[in-house]
Design an enzyme around this catalytic site. Structure first.
Site, PDB file in Angstrom:
ATOM      1  N   HIS A  41       0.871  -1.099   0.032  1.00 25.75           N
ATOM      2  CA  HIS A  41       0.066  -0.003   0.031  1.00 25.75           C
ATOM      3  C   HIS A  41       0.880   1.145   0.235  1.00 25.75           C
ATOM      4  O   HIS A  41       0.827   1.980   1.071  1.00 25.75           O
ATOM      5  CB  HIS A  41      -1.066  -0.051   1.110  1.00 25.75           C
ATOM      6  N   GLU A 126      -5.943  -8.260   3.404  1.00 20.86           N
ATOM      7  CA  GLU A 126      -5.355  -9.202   4.265  1.00 20.86           C
ATOM      8  C   GLU A 126      -6.442 -10.197   5.168  1.00 20.86           C
ATOM      9  O   GLU A 126      -6.478 -11.382   5.034  1.00 20.86           O
ATOM     10  CB  GLU A 126      -4.376  -8.763   5.318  1.00 20.86           C
TER      11      GLU A 126
END
Length: 302
Positions: A41, A126
């Site tokens: 990210h 995740e």
């Protein structure tokens, strides 16, 4: 002006491992290279990879044949991995080993008959991946939420997103222990995450303004800013991705400035932010130093 940079700021071991996999793969590539979702990210890193021809796909269905596909640091859902295998794509698993742990435990605990409570963001890659490994009922509990009514459930297992705040995880475990006959809790929070959070708390005792550097989509970076705002006035904690987002007014009248950064933030971006802040110093000069946290560094950030 004195600028103190957190020693834990910048790439964690897991992110560096995955980034290196992408770099090694592109260096020797004889076929197109792609990642399943943004590999980390951080927009600067993604833009750099894209400039080198690495494409980002959200679904295996969209990946062209004969492509080398790298699974992002956050992992991937089981059906997408199965489809990649079925299509015989060349897959390189870049999942962080610390993310692998909750994936494995989600599968094992659900097989053992536990109702799984996953503490984390249901929209995060995740957690989507971890939940896909569960082979029985599960509940995803966002940070700050109360455990919902689970009629008939007698035994639960609690695991966490690797980037969660340990304080909230402990709260959930404590609440679960009072409500269910059997509770099994596994601390799946990454050591690196805990160390960064500890250092931010310590750093905030010494500085007047905190700048947190990292992607706006990065959960661990957002948590650092949230922790900072627990110790400093909200208007003195700023989350930025790049130095051009800094505002000189943030630093007026303050001498002690702290910088922390998420696990997916490159060192050069942190350095650029530090230089930009130093340029705001009234006398044109600023001292830069590294904060020495009270904990001993682990293998994750040596």
């Amino acid at each position: 002006m004195r600028i103190t940079i957190a020693r834990t700021a910048g790439f964690c071991w897991g992110v560096r491992r995955t980034v290196n996999k992408v770099l090694e793969t592109t260096a020797d590539a004889k076929a197109p290279v792609a990642t399943l979702g943004p590999v980390i990210h951080n927009p600067q890193v993604i833009a750099k990879f894209e400039s080198q021809g690495v494409k980002v796909y959200e679904r295996v269905e969209d990946v062209p044949d004969d492509t080398t596909l790298i699974i992002r640091t956050h992992g991937a859902v089981v059906p997408q991995q199965a489809l990649a295998k079925e299509r015989k794509l060349d897959v390189i698993d870049g999942t962080c080993p610390y993310v692998k742990f909750p994936q494995v435990m989600a599968q094992r605990l659900s097989r053992d008959g536990y109702h799984l409570i996953i503490v984390g963001d249901a929209n995060h890659a995740e957690i989507k991946g971890v939940a896909s490994y569960a082979e029985g009922p599960y509940t995803i509990l966002r940070t700050g939420a109360e455990i919902p009514a689970l009629p008939g459930v007698k035994k639960v297992a609690v695991i966490s997103q690797t980037t969660n705040d340990s304080t909230y995880f402990k709260k959930v475990v404590g609440e679960a222990s009072l409500r269910f006959r059997e509770v099994r809790a596994l601390n799946t929070i990454c050591y690196d995450t805990g160390e960064r959070q500890t250092e931010v708390r310590e750093l905030c005792e010494k500085v007047e303004v905190l700048i947190v550097v990292g992607g706006k989509m990065s959960a661990n970076t957002r948590h650092l800013a949230e922790i900072g705002a627990e110790f400093l006035p909200h208007e003195r904690v700023h989350h930025v991705e790049r130095s051009d987002e800094l505002d000189v007014s943030w630093f007026h009248g303050f001498r002690e400035i702290g910088i922390s950064a998420g696990a997916s933030t490159p060192d050069d971006v942190i350095d650029d932010v530090a230089r930009a802040i130093a340029a705001f110093a009234p006398d044109g000069a600023a001292e830069r130093r590294f904060h020495s946290p009270s904990f001993e560094p682990t293998h994750a950030n040596r």
